[in-house]
Design an enzyme around this catalytic site. Structure first.
Site, PDB file in Angstrom:
ATOM      1  N   LYS A   1       0.818  -1.208   0.000  1.00 32.93           N
ATOM      2  CA  LYS A   1       0.000   0.000   0.000  1.00 32.93           C
ATOM      3  C   LYS A   1       0.857   1.266   0.000  1.00 32.93           C
ATOM      4  O   LYS A   1       2.053   1.233   0.274  1.00 32.93           O
ATOM      5  CB  LYS A   1      -0.946  -0.008   1.206  1.00 32.93           C
TER       6      LYS A   1
ATOM      7  N   ARG B   1      -3.511 -10.209   5.094  1.00 35.54           N
ATOM      8  CA  ARG B   1      -4.054 -10.156   3.727  1.00 35.54           C
ATOM      9  C   ARG B   1      -2.960  -9.623   2.812  1.00 35.54           C
ATOM     10  O   ARG B   1      -2.510  -8.482   2.965  1.00 35.54           O
ATOM     11  CB  ARG B   1      -5.296  -9.256   3.694  1.00 35.54           C
TER      12      ARG B   1
END
Length: 280
Positions: free
Chosen positions: A230, A264
């Site tokens: 991210k 995740r």
């Protein structure tokens, strides 16, 4: 090596079986979108989705998280019909090829979630925590499937304009607590918390949340950490998402130290190795 802090809740019921978290589980990301921030366009046909599922499972994923709508900051809105047209063929193909695989649908829409469950999905992963579709909680209660409750404000198109908090961890915890109470009142049993790294949060707020994520063990529920590649990683150190595997591993280590039960990730093999080393 043992974790910094663990939650007393170490299992959920999924697909009629008990999933335990003596070691954290790995959720592999399987996007069937054309525009996801890292792998958009890679798995847009059922054949490609099956190939990706096979790779993730071989690398050690216990859950496959199928997403048909990009929730990256600024992502354009698509219709639920388009989302289903992307997701359902992939779900059917993966279920046919890997009938024992545990599947999650990454959606904030109740009709998409219901269609995915009817097609064989086992878990609902809702980035909006039920705020974008007032039928989502009723759908979860109807189907009695595990529900991943994530914190977010606004919608992907504008969420980065809504980053004003008194205290990021306290505000996230308050939101999650209120939603958990509502879900419990509706009879939902299996809830997983996701603090929502990257969703309506500045880079500084993401790191504050990361280093204090163990405070969410207050709820005695499993916690999912999703920081894979991210912008909180690549923007902070001036690289691209494609170069952010090393940073992802570093921050996943922080999550493990703070007792997070599910990681995740895009890169399952590396996450699996990290968990195996950490819990040796």
């Amino acid at each position: 090596m043992k974790s910094f802090q663990t939650s007393p809740c170490q299992s959920i019921q999924v697909a009629g079986k008990l999933m335990t978290f003596e070691k954290p589980a790995i959720m592999g990301i399987l996007n069937v979108t054309p525009d996801s921030f890292y792998d958009g366009g890679d798995n847009t046909t059922p054949r490609k989705a099956v190939e990706k599922a096979n790779s993730l499972l071989l690398e050690g994923a216990q859950i496959l998280d199928i997403g048909a709508y990009s929730s990256r900051p600024g992502a354009p809105l698509i219709s639920s019909q388009e989302e289903m047209e992307r997701a359902l063929p992939a779900i059917h193909a993966i279920k046919t090829t890997f009938p024992e695989a545990i599947l999650s649908i990454d959606t904030f829409r109740a009709d998409v979630a219901a269609a995915a469950i009817d097609a064989g999905v086992h878990i609902i992963n809702d980035v909006s925590g039920g705020t974008l579709d007032d039928q989502m909680f009723a759908t979860v209660a109807k189907y009695q499937v595990p529900y991943i409750l994530m914190h977010m404000r606004g919608i992907p198109e504008n969420m980065q304009e809504q980053t004003q908090y008194k205290d990021i961890v306290t505000d996230v915890a308050t939101f999650l607590g209120e939603r958990v109470a509502r879900l419990r009142s509706m009879g939902v049993k299996d809830i997983i918390l996701d603090p929502g790294f990257g969703f309506a949060k500045t880079i500084a707020q993401n790191y504050e949340l990361l280093y204090r994520v163990n405070e969410l063990h207050y709820f005695d529920l499993p916690i999912l950490g999703g920081i894979s590649r991210k912008s909180m990683i690549y923007k902070k150190i001036g690289i691209t998402a494609q170069e952010a595997l090393n940073g992802t591993t570093a921050l996943n280590t922080v999550l493990l130290e703070r007792g997070v039960q599910i990681l995740r990730v895009h890169d399952v093999k590396e996450a699996r190795q990290l968990v195996d080393l950490f819990y040796t």
